[in-house]
Motif scaffolding. Structure first.
Motif, mmCIF file in Angstrom:
data_model
loop_
_atom_site.group_PDB
_atom_site.id
_atom_site.type_symbol
_atom_site.label_atom_id
_atom_site.label_comp_id
_atom_site.label_asym_id
_atom_site.label_seq_id
_atom_site.Cartn_x
_atom_site.Cartn_y
_atom_site.Cartn_z
ATOM 1 N N SER A 190 58.576 -2.742 -81.019
ATOM 2 C CA SER A 190 58.005 -4.082 -81.134
ATOM 3 C C SER A 190 58.743 -5.095 -80.259
ATOM 4 C CB SER A 190 58.010 -4.549 -82.587
ATOM 5 O OG SER A 190 59.342 -4.774 -83.021
ATOM 6 N N PHE A 191 60.020 -4.827 -79.928
ATOM 7 C CA PHE A 191 60.730 -5.786 -79.094
ATOM 8 C C PHE A 191 60.312 -5.681 -77.630
ATOM 9 C CE2 PHE A 191 63.532 -2.333 -78.018
ATOM 10 C CZ PHE A 191 64.024 -2.659 -76.777
ATOM 11 N N LEU A 192 59.702 -4.581 -77.259
ATOM 12 C CA LEU A 192 59.169 -4.461 -75.904
ATOM 13 C C LEU A 192 57.755 -5.019 -75.890
ATOM 14 C CD1 LEU A 192 60.171 -0.793 -74.999
ATOM 15 C CD2 LEU A 192 61.216 -2.866 -74.132
ATOM 16 N N ASP A 193 57.464 -5.863 -74.955
ATOM 17 C CA ASP A 193 56.105 -6.370 -74.897
ATOM 18 C C ASP A 193 55.206 -5.334 -74.229
ATOM 19 O OD1 ASP A 193 56.287 -6.661 -72.084
ATOM 20 O OD2 ASP A 193 56.919 -8.741 -72.255
ATOM 21 N N LEU A 194 53.924 -5.594 -74.226
ATOM 22 C CA LEU A 194 52.946 -4.639 -73.713
ATOM 23 C C LEU A 194 53.221 -4.273 -72.253
ATOM 24 C CD1 LEU A 194 50.448 -3.046 -74.455
ATOM 25 C CD2 LEU A 194 49.059 -4.993 -73.780
ATOM 26 N N VAL A 195 53.610 -5.252 -71.456
ATOM 27 C CA VAL A 195 53.886 -4.993 -70.041
ATOM 28 C C VAL A 195 55.064 -4.034 -69.906
ATOM 29 C CG1 VAL A 195 54.676 -6.062 -67.886
ATOM 30 C CG2 VAL A 195 52.939 -7.189 -69.274
ATOM 31 N N GLN A 196 56.129 -4.262 -70.703
ATOM 32 C CA GLN A 196 57.297 -3.391 -70.624
ATOM 33 C C GLN A 196 56.972 -1.973 -71.102
ATOM 34 O OE1 GLN A 196 59.668 -6.104 -72.874
ATOM 35 N NE2 GLN A 196 60.993 -6.526 -71.124
ATOM 36 N N LEU A 197 56.147 -1.866 -72.139
ATOM 37 C CA LEU A 197 55.746 -0.536 -72.606
ATOM 38 C C LEU A 197 54.967 0.195 -71.514
ATOM 39 C CD1 LEU A 197 54.687 -1.136 -76.318
ATOM 40 C CD2 LEU A 197 56.581 0.256 -75.497
ATOM 41 N N LYS A 198 54.083 -0.527 -70.835
ATOM 42 C CA LYS A 198 53.318 0.094 -69.747
ATOM 43 C C LYS A 198 54.240 0.482 -68.599
ATOM 44 C CE LYS A 198 48.801 -1.756 -70.776
ATOM 45 N NZ LYS A 198 47.646 -2.506 -70.385
ATOM 46 N N GLU A 199 55.260 -0.359 -68.331
ATOM 47 C CA GLU A 199 56.231 -0.030 -67.288
ATOM 48 C C GLU A 199 56.967 1.258 -67.644
ATOM 49 O OE1 GLU A 199 59.017 -3.197 -66.556
ATOM 50 O OE2 GLU A 199 57.432 -4.622 -66.123
ATOM 51 N N MET A 200 57.395 1.378 -68.905
ATOM 52 C CA MET A 200 58.105 2.578 -69.339
ATOM 53 C C MET A 200 57.202 3.805 -69.224
ATOM 54 S SD MET A 200 61.214 1.952 -69.944
ATOM 55 C CE MET A 200 61.580 3.560 -70.616
ATOM 56 N N GLN A 201 55.942 3.671 -69.641
ATOM 57 C CA GLN A 201 55.006 4.792 -69.546
ATOM 58 C C GLN A 201 54.790 5.191 -68.091
ATOM 59 O OE1 GLN A 201 51.780 3.003 -71.713
ATOM 60 N NE2 GLN A 201 52.360 4.007 -73.630
ATOM 61 N N ALA A 202 54.697 4.212 -67.210
ATOM 62 C CA ALA A 202 54.512 4.492 -65.784
ATOM 63 C C ALA A 202 55.745 5.198 -65.211
ATOM 64 C CB ALA A 202 54.232 3.204 -65.018
ATOM 65 N N ILE A 203 56.927 4.770 -65.641
ATOM 66 C CA ILE A 203 58.165 5.405 -65.171
ATOM 67 C C ILE A 203 58.215 6.854 -65.635
ATOM 68 C CG2 ILE A 203 60.679 5.408 -65.462
ATOM 69 C CD1 ILE A 203 60.477 2.288 -65.542
ATOM 70 N N VAL A 204 57.888 7.085 -66.908
ATOM 71 C CA VAL A 204 57.884 8.446 -67.442
ATOM 72 C C VAL A 204 56.900 9.308 -66.658
ATOM 73 C CG1 VAL A 204 57.263 9.870 -69.444
ATOM 74 C CG2 VAL A 204 58.654 7.824 -69.765
ATOM 75 N N GLU A 205 55.694 8.805 -66.453
ATOM 76 C CA GLU A 205 54.672 9.574 -65.728
ATOM 77 C C GLU A 205 55.120 9.875 -64.299
ATOM 78 O OE1 GLU A 205 51.735 11.894 -64.751
ATOM 79 O OE2 GLU A 205 52.081 11.205 -66.801
ATOM 80 N N ALA A 206 55.731 8.902 -63.636
ATOM 81 C CA ALA A 206 56.206 9.118 -62.264
ATOM 82 C C ALA A 206 57.294 10.193 -62.233
ATOM 83 C CB ALA A 206 56.734 7.812 -61.676
ATOM 84 N N GLU A 207 58.190 10.167 -63.200
ATOM 85 C CA GLU A 207 59.260 11.169 -63.247
ATOM 86 C C GLU A 207 58.710 12.556 -63.561
ATOM 87 O OE1 GLU A 207 62.272 10.877 -62.139
ATOM 88 O OE2 GLU A 207 62.015 8.741 -61.767
#
Length: 192
Positions: free
Chosen positions: A111-128
């Motif tokens: 919940s402390f991560l906003d939607l943009v940060q969650l999407k950034e994390m998901q994008a980083i995971v997918e790229a890796e």
């Protein structure tokens, strides 16, 4: 000048020169804030205390080699956030704790991560994941995205179960190495 009047930077310089009372002053200054943060994420008094103690003990033991490029407050906050993540990962492997974590801890943590940060994390995971070697990526996706067992993956790909285990282990190691820094970066920039 009393130690309590010193800036964090002044105290940190003294700590790096093995000044125990300066470390005690920093400990007193940050313990409660770090503990409250960890408690809000972990929902366990004991776990929160353990996390903060681990971070501070590690800081003291590595005082001669730790280089703090941000403020001490930001450094400690990021260190506790990372330790909370590590604690959640370890606890999720313990039978019976996974359900408790999914129900009580993970929603509060994300919940402390906003939607943009969650999407950034998901994008980083997918790229890796996409950077993994083809066979390793295939095994990883079958396990994580399709939720297939080692035995099912082995049969599907016509390889031994040990090969599947080796590929999974190697993929987790590669991903952990690359994602740790990315996650800390996202968390750190949230608090600037």
């Amino acid at each position: 000048m009393r130690r309590t009047e010193h800036t964090d930077a002044d105290l940190w310089r003294l700590v790096q020169q093995d000044d125990g009372p300066a470390f005690k002053c920093l400990f007193d200054r940050y313990w409660e804030k770090l503990y409250v943060y960890a408690l809000n994420r972990l929902k366990s008094d004991t776990d929160a205390q353990d996390v903060v103690q681990d971070v501070l003990i590690n800081l003291w033991s590595r005082r001669a080699t730790v280089s703090i490029d941000t403020t001490l407050a930001a450094y400690l906050h990021a260190a506790v956030q990372y330790e909370v993540l590590a604690h959640i990962a370890k606890a999720s492997k313990i039978a019976g704790r996974r359900e408790e974590l999914e129900k009580n801890v993970l929603p509060a943590f994300t919940s402390f991560l906003d939607l943009v940060q969650l999407k950034e994390m998901q994008a980083i995971v997918e790229a890796e994941v996409a950077r993994l070697p083809e066979k390793m990526q295939q095994v990883y996706r079958l396990r994580q995205e399709k939720d297939l067992s080692v035995k099912e993956i082995s049969r599907l790909l016509d390889v031994s179960e040990q090969t599947v285990r080796n590929q999974l282990s190697a993929s987790y190691l590669k991903l952990r190495k690359h994602l740790k820094e990315a996650m800390l970066t996202v968390i750190f920039f949230q608090h600037l």
